[in-house]
Design a protein around this motif. Structure first.
Motif, PDB file in Angstrom:
ATOM      1  N   UNK A  86      23.561  58.720  37.731  1.00  0.00           N
ATOM      2  CA  UNK A  86      24.038  57.735  38.704  1.00  0.00           C
ATOM      3  C   UNK A  86      25.352  58.082  39.416  1.00  0.00           C
ATOM      4  N   UNK A  87      25.327  57.966  40.627  1.00  0.00           N
ATOM      5  CA  UNK A  87      26.761  57.922  41.223  1.00  0.00           C
ATOM      6  C   UNK A  87      27.265  56.466  41.403  1.00  0.00           C
ATOM      7  N   UNK A  88      28.045  55.778  40.757  1.00  0.00           N
ATOM      8  CA  UNK A  88      28.554  54.842  40.810  1.00  0.00           C
ATOM      9  C   UNK A  88      29.919  54.559  41.912  1.00  0.00           C
ATOM     10  N   UNK A 100      20.922  57.324  42.294  1.00  0.00           N
ATOM     11  CA  UNK A 100      21.075  58.612  42.067  1.00  0.00           C
ATOM     12  C   UNK A 100      19.331  59.035  41.391  1.00  0.00           C
ATOM     13  N   UNK A 101      19.473  60.396  41.070  1.00  0.00           N
ATOM     14  CA  UNK A 101      17.969  60.687  40.671  1.00  0.00           C
ATOM     15  C   UNK A 101      17.794  60.218  39.492  1.00  0.00           C
ATOM     16  N   UNK A 120       8.234  63.199  35.588  1.00  0.00           N
ATOM     17  CA  UNK A 120       8.302  62.383  36.735  1.00  0.00           C
ATOM     18  C   UNK A 120       9.612  62.295  37.328  1.00  0.00           C
ATOM     19  N   UNK A 121       9.607  62.326  38.710  1.00  0.00           N
ATOM     20  CA  UNK A 121      11.012  62.302  39.375  1.00  0.00           C
ATOM     21  C   UNK A 121      11.263  60.863  40.219  1.00  0.00           C
ATOM     22  N   UNK A 122      12.266  60.471  40.169  1.00  0.00           N
ATOM     23  CA  UNK A 122      12.475  59.091  40.747  1.00  0.00           C
ATOM     24  C   UNK A 122      13.733  58.915  41.439  1.00  0.00           C
ATOM     25  N   UNK A 141      16.923  49.899  38.777  1.00  0.00           N
ATOM     26  CA  UNK A 141      15.285  49.936  39.280  1.00  0.00           C
ATOM     27  C   UNK A 141      15.126  51.278  39.713  1.00  0.00           C
ATOM     28  N   UNK A 142      14.150  51.854  39.233  1.00  0.00           N
ATOM     29  CA  UNK A 142      13.671  53.418  39.529  1.00  0.00           C
ATOM     30  C   UNK A 142      12.310  53.356  40.342  1.00  0.00           C
TER      31      UNK A 142
END
Length: 171
Positions: A86-88, A100-101, A120-122, A141-142
């Protein structure tokens, strides 16, 4: 894919020496939402479980931090490893928005069928509020971007989205 993740992790953790980095633990409730689409109709399912893990927080500038994490997630009879990066962005010194991914790896004990993607990629979106410099509340939430089914015929797909809601503690 695994080589790409390994190279990214080495680069990320290698940059930690040059930046101010903190580490911590997090955990809470996770809800999984699955949606299956077929030409004859759609079906949905949802379940609740828990997640717990470790994270690093890397200072990346004035109002930005990068937070990679490794979370064990358990929902009903299934378990997975979640790796969000995550980029915050700090809107306020105590409140941040995140994006972020998120990579999810199924950890089923049963053999995974050949037609099923276990990786899995989200895309994850979230926010956090820091009560103190060490204790925070997080929500993320992804959205799964790839299909759970490998080489699925046209019109068939299965996707799982996740809502994580919990507490974190920085050491």
């Amino acid at each position: 894919m695994k080589k790409l993740l390994l190279v990214g992790a080495v680069a990320l953790f290698g940059s930690m020496n040059a930046q101010k980095t903190s580490f911590g633990i997090n955990g809470g409730v996770i809800s999984g939402f699955a949606k299956a689409k077929t030409p004859s109709g759609n079906s949905t399912d949802s379940n609740v479980g828990f997640y717990a893990g470790f994270f690093a927080e890397i200072n990346a500038g004035n109002q930005f931090k990068i937070q990679p994490a490794i979370n064990y997630a358990n929902i009903q009879d299934g378990s997975a490893l979640q790796i969000p990066v995550m980029v915050k962005y700090y809107v306020d010194p105590k409140f941040n928005l995140q994006a972020g991914p998120q990579f999810t790896f199924d950890l089923d004990e049963n053999p995974i069928p050949d037609y099923y993607n276990s990786t899995n990629i989200g895309l994850a979106l979230g926010a956090a509020y820091e009560f103190t410099p060490k204790l925070f509340l997080e929500a993320r939430y992804s959205f799964q971007l790839n299909n759970h089914l490998k080489n699925a015929p046209s019109g068939y797909s299965v996707r799982a989205n996740y809502l994580n809601f919990g507490l974190g503690y920085k050491f």
